[in-house]
Motif scaffolding. Structure first.
Motif, mmCIF file in Angstrom:
data_model
loop_
_atom_site.group_PDB
_atom_site.id
_atom_site.type_symbol
_atom_site.label_atom_id
_atom_site.label_comp_id
_atom_site.label_asym_id
_atom_site.label_seq_id
_atom_site.Cartn_x
_atom_site.Cartn_y
_atom_site.Cartn_z
ATOM 1 N N ASP A 74 1.107 0.392 5.413
ATOM 2 C CA ASP A 74 -0.011 0.242 4.559
ATOM 3 C C ASP A 74 -0.698 1.552 4.260
ATOM 4 O O ASP A 74 0.001 2.624 4.939
ATOM 5 C CB ASP A 74 -0.975 -0.698 5.450
ATOM 6 C CG ASP A 74 -1.328 -0.382 6.474
ATOM 7 O OD1 ASP A 74 -1.256 0.746 6.865
ATOM 8 O OD2 ASP A 74 -2.277 -1.116 7.557
ATOM 9 N N GLU A 75 -1.833 1.497 3.609
ATOM 10 C CA GLU A 75 -2.367 2.780 3.277
ATOM 11 C C GLU A 75 -3.037 3.418 4.430
ATOM 12 O O GLU A 75 -2.570 4.747 4.257
ATOM 13 C CB GLU A 75 -3.720 2.436 2.394
ATOM 14 C CG GLU A 75 -4.204 3.902 1.889
ATOM 15 C CD GLU A 75 -5.509 3.415 0.821
ATOM 16 O OE1 GLU A 75 -6.074 4.312 0.653
ATOM 17 O OE2 GLU A 75 -5.679 2.228 0.221
ATOM 18 N N LEU B 72 2.993 -1.523 -0.020
ATOM 19 C CA LEU B 72 2.504 -0.832 -1.091
ATOM 20 C C LEU B 72 3.457 -0.645 -2.192
ATOM 21 O O LEU B 72 4.693 -0.541 -1.658
ATOM 22 C CB LEU B 72 1.996 0.640 -0.627
ATOM 23 C CG LEU B 72 0.774 0.563 0.395
ATOM 24 C CD1 LEU B 72 0.652 2.116 0.813
ATOM 25 C CD2 LEU B 72 -0.493 0.124 -0.312
ATOM 26 N N GLN C 220 1.441 2.934 -5.776
ATOM 27 C CA GLN C 220 0.396 3.012 -4.755
ATOM 28 C C GLN C 220 0.753 4.245 -3.876
ATOM 29 O O GLN C 220 -0.092 5.065 -3.433
ATOM 30 C CB GLN C 220 0.160 1.662 -4.016
ATOM 31 C CG GLN C 220 -0.464 0.835 -4.764
ATOM 32 C CD GLN C 220 -0.488 -0.702 -4.201
ATOM 33 O OE1 GLN C 220 0.535 -1.146 -3.720
ATOM 34 N NE2 GLN C 220 -1.873 -1.475 -4.336
#
Length: 152
Positions: free
Chosen positions: A77-78, A2, A6
């Motif tokens: 990651d998210e 990211l 983000q």
């Protein structure tokens, strides 16, 4: 990986965190309602994407955390980032004085206690610690594998 922006957007979706700018264009995010002395959840978020989340002594992150209880989130990651932030906030919100206790029994009548205390899920047999886990799911899986069921 990211981007910085983000990661910032994800972090700032947690309304309980307060952004504070520090040197070298880095950011810290504080949880002002922490029940512990420490209030910084995200440390040194850098425009290059590097940064750290404070997880203290949560067993769930023992392999990732350094000696200060910090996990590097550069490659997160998210979903992983949201999960670790939620875990960190929960960790800092936890009242460690009130344990959760569940009784489990085997077919033979052996009684074990599953106790959530001080951020861990511990299994006791007659006040003796048998196993310790970072998540309830891992502890429950172990108990089922060993032939135990929740006592009704």
């Amino acid at each position: 990986m990211l981007s910085f922006e983000q990661k910032q957007d994800i972090i700032e979706s947690f309304p309980e965190l307060t952004k504070k700018e520090i040197s070298l264009n880095r950011l810290n995010y504080h949880f002002e309602n922490s029940l512990h002395e420490k209030t910084i959840v995200i440390e040194k978020l850098h425009p290059n994407g590097n940064g750290f989340v404070y997880v203290g002594d949560l067993l769930k992150y023992e392999k990732e955390a350094n000696e200060k209880g910090l996990v590097n989130i550069r490659e997160y990651d998210e979903q992983a980032l949201r999960e670790i932030i939620r875990d960190a906030i929960d960790y800092m919100s936890e009242d460690m004085e009130t344990p959760i206790v569940e009784n489990w029994t085997s077919r033979e009548g052996v009684l074990l206690e599953l106790v959530h205390e001080k951020r861990n899920w511990n299994i006791y047999f007659r006040n003796n610690l048998e196993e310790s886990f970072g998540t309830r799911e891992a502890a429950v899986e172990y108990l089922f594998e060993e032939g135990f069921k929740p006592k009704k």
